[in-house]
Design an enzyme around this catalytic site. Sequence first.
Site, PDB file in Angstrom:
ATOM      1  N   GLU A  86       0.823  -1.205   0.000  1.00  0.00           N
ATOM      2  CA  GLU A  86       0.000   0.000   0.000  1.00  0.00           C
ATOM      3  C   GLU A  86       0.859   1.257   0.000  1.00  0.00           C
ATOM      4  OE1 GLU A  86      -2.370  -1.705   3.268  1.00  0.00           O
ATOM      5  OE2 GLU A  86      -4.031  -0.630   2.338  1.00  0.00           O
ATOM      6  N   CYS A  99       3.709   8.480   0.824  1.00  0.00           N
ATOM      7  CA  CYS A  99       4.057   7.587   1.923  1.00  0.00           C
ATOM      8  C   CYS A  99       4.152   6.168   1.373  1.00  0.00           C
ATOM      9  CB  CYS A  99       2.974   7.689   3.003  1.00  0.00           C
ATOM     10  SG  CYS A  99       3.237   6.538   4.369  1.00  0.00           S
ATOM     11  N   CYS A 106       3.738  -6.464   8.483  1.00  0.00           N
ATOM     12  CA  CYS A 106       4.754  -5.985   9.435  1.00  0.00           C
ATOM     13  C   CYS A 106       4.904  -7.011  10.551  1.00  0.00           C
ATOM     14  CB  CYS A 106       4.321  -4.644  10.027  1.00  0.00           C
ATOM     15  SG  CYS A 106       5.565  -3.905  11.122  1.00  0.00           S
ATOM     16  N   CYS A 110       2.767  -3.725  17.347  1.00  0.00           N
ATOM     17  CA  CYS A 110       2.266  -2.548  18.060  1.00  0.00           C
ATOM     18  C   CYS A 110       0.748  -2.676  18.176  1.00  0.00           C
ATOM     19  CB  CYS A 110       2.646  -1.275  17.308  1.00  0.00           C
ATOM     20  SG  CYS A 110       4.427  -1.125  17.018  1.00  0.00           S
ATOM     21  N   CYS A 113      -1.763  -0.432  16.007  1.00  0.00           N
ATOM     22  CA  CYS A 113      -1.583  -0.342  14.548  1.00  0.00           C
ATOM     23  C   CYS A 113      -2.238  -1.523  13.838  1.00  0.00           C
ATOM     24  CB  CYS A 113      -0.090  -0.295  14.206  1.00  0.00           C
ATOM     25  SG  CYS A 113       0.226  -0.145  12.446  1.00  0.00           S
ATOM     26  N   CYS A 337      -2.194   7.055   9.215  1.00  0.00           N
ATOM     27  CA  CYS A 337      -1.162   6.324   9.967  1.00  0.00           C
ATOM     28  C   CYS A 337      -1.778   5.140  10.697  1.00  0.00           C
ATOM     29  CB  CYS A 337      -0.540   7.211  11.046  1.00  0.00           C
ATOM     30  SG  CYS A 337       0.218   8.679  10.420  1.00  0.00           S
TER      31      CYS A 337
HETATM   32  N1  SAH Z   1       7.254   0.722  11.544  1.00  0.00           N
HETATM   33  C1  SAH Z   1       7.669   2.089  11.408  1.00  0.00           C
HETATM   34  C2  SAH Z   1       7.045   2.774  10.198  1.00  0.00           C
HETATM   35  C3  SAH Z   1       5.555   3.016  10.323  1.00  0.00           C
HETATM   36  S1  SAH Z   1       5.294   4.712  10.595  1.00  0.00           S
HETATM   37  C4  SAH Z   1       7.384   2.839  12.684  1.00  0.00           C
HETATM   38  O1  SAH Z   1       6.736   2.280  13.558  1.00  0.00           O
HETATM   39  O2  SAH Z   1       7.857   3.956  12.854  1.00  0.00           O
HETATM   40  C5  SAH Z   1       3.663   4.752  11.133  1.00  0.00           C
HETATM   41  C6  SAH Z   1       3.470   5.714  12.283  1.00  0.00           C
HETATM   42  O3  SAH Z   1       2.080   5.711  12.629  1.00  0.00           O
HETATM   43  C7  SAH Z   1       4.220   5.296  13.520  1.00  0.00           C
HETATM   44  O4  SAH Z   1       4.734   6.429  14.163  1.00  0.00           O
HETATM   45  C8  SAH Z   1       3.136   4.653  14.397  1.00  0.00           C
HETATM   46  O5  SAH Z   1       3.433   4.754  15.751  1.00  0.00           O
HETATM   47  C9  SAH Z   1       1.918   5.454  14.004  1.00  0.00           C
HETATM   48  N2  SAH Z   1       0.668   4.713  14.164  1.00  0.00           N
HETATM   49  C10 SAH Z   1       0.483   3.380  14.112  1.00  0.00           C
HETATM   50  N3  SAH Z   1      -0.811   3.079  14.271  1.00  0.00           N
HETATM   51  C11 SAH Z   1      -1.450   4.244  14.423  1.00  0.00           C
HETATM   52  C12 SAH Z   1      -2.813   4.592  14.588  1.00  0.00           C
HETATM   53  N4  SAH Z   1      -3.761   3.662  14.635  1.00  0.00           N
HETATM   54  N5  SAH Z   1      -3.120   5.889  14.694  1.00  0.00           N
HETATM   55  C13 SAH Z   1      -2.165   6.835  14.626  1.00  0.00           C
HETATM   56  N6  SAH Z   1      -0.872   6.573  14.431  1.00  0.00           N
HETATM   57  C14 SAH Z   1      -0.515   5.284  14.340  1.00  0.00           C
END
Ligand code: SAH
Length: 361
Positions: A86, A99, A106, A110, A113, A337
């Site tokens: 994506e 992006c 992944c 987390c 996410c 995100c």
């Molecule tokens: N794996 C890497 C790249 C992904 S960046 C990383 O974790 O940095 C994606 C960003 O979105 C990260 O900062 C993550 O913490 C944030 N994120 C993940 N799930 C989210 C959500 N449901 N709402 C808002 N931000 C989120």
Amino acid sequence: MGLSQSGVVSFMEGMGEPAYRARQVFGGLHQRRLRSFDEMSDLPKHLRTRLNETASAATLTVESRYISDDGTRRFLMKTHDNLPVETVFIPEEHRDTICFSSQSGCPLQCTFCLTAQLGLLRSLTAGEIVEQIIIALNDAYGVGVKPPRGTNLVGMGAGEPFLNFDELIKALRVMADPQGLFIVPNRVTISTAGVVPRILELATIPDRPHLAISMGAPTNEQRNELMPINKKWPLEELLGACKEFEKTLKTGERFTVEYVLLDGINDSDEHARQLANLLNRHALHAKVNLIPHNPADPLPYQPSPAERVTQFQSVLESKGVRSFVRRPRGRDIFAACGQLAARRDTNPPPPNINSVLAQVN
Ligand code: SAH
């Protein structure tokens, strides 16, 4: 697509072709953004035929495109082996942002996410990373049309970029070529959940992208819960690596700390104080990017109310920590995100995170 210009030269030398032909091919792929050799009308027909037999100009196919009310576009693509990829195109006032994803799915788990629910399908190749940008650019501006105001890239899509470091760096080199896309590392920001050895490695690379760190929580206890990667590289190690990285920044340059705000979980005044203290204790001059949680079924969280976000910011401010709030883009089309989780039939159980992390030194 993942070959640098000199890589294409060697490849075509192997076919008995001169360097100028290789440069035509590289330009065709990366400057004219053509997705097949047949479209390269400056090449003799027999060469196009031979290229078709030995190489691929494109491996990703776009399955669907979703357009948000705010203009954001999400591309759901698939790889040659049928895995989801994506990419999100985000129109902005001054300069549009793309992006991209570094992995299909992944391995990190987390809890906030949605991508985590796919598990790791596989890491993407440099070519697959470059192709995402080409597809998004062609869609937004037309095939080969130069973005009027340049392009920013963020490695913040699906996957953990620093668990696919070599291909990522290769892709960035290819994209920086002035005879290709000409997107220089200074226009790129890569986000990591905290793969410490690669943060240190990035610090040693001269032409490197900007760095963003996903913090998620200000204590080890809570970060272990929300971001299990913290059990491998706890906060002190992470912030120590950030300090090393910071030492190599140019004057005025800062790295970013991303902090997702989850209603009633990590958004109290106390959390803000802990976050500020943590940064101050390590003498880090990061800019903090607060990300209101983008909710999605079945994630068990809600975004913090606006007043809470403001209050969180003012606590940071009172301790000398600069922050700004990231405006959610493309929430309605699952493009924001943490929302990239191509719903498909392939849904293997996530691999054991320890076995994935054990492979990284
Ligand atoms: N794996 C890497 C790249 C992904 S960046 C990383 O974790 O940095 C994606 C960003 O979105 C990260 O900062 C993550 O913490 C944030 N994120 C993940 N799930 C989210 C959500 N449901 N709402 C808002 N931000 C989120």
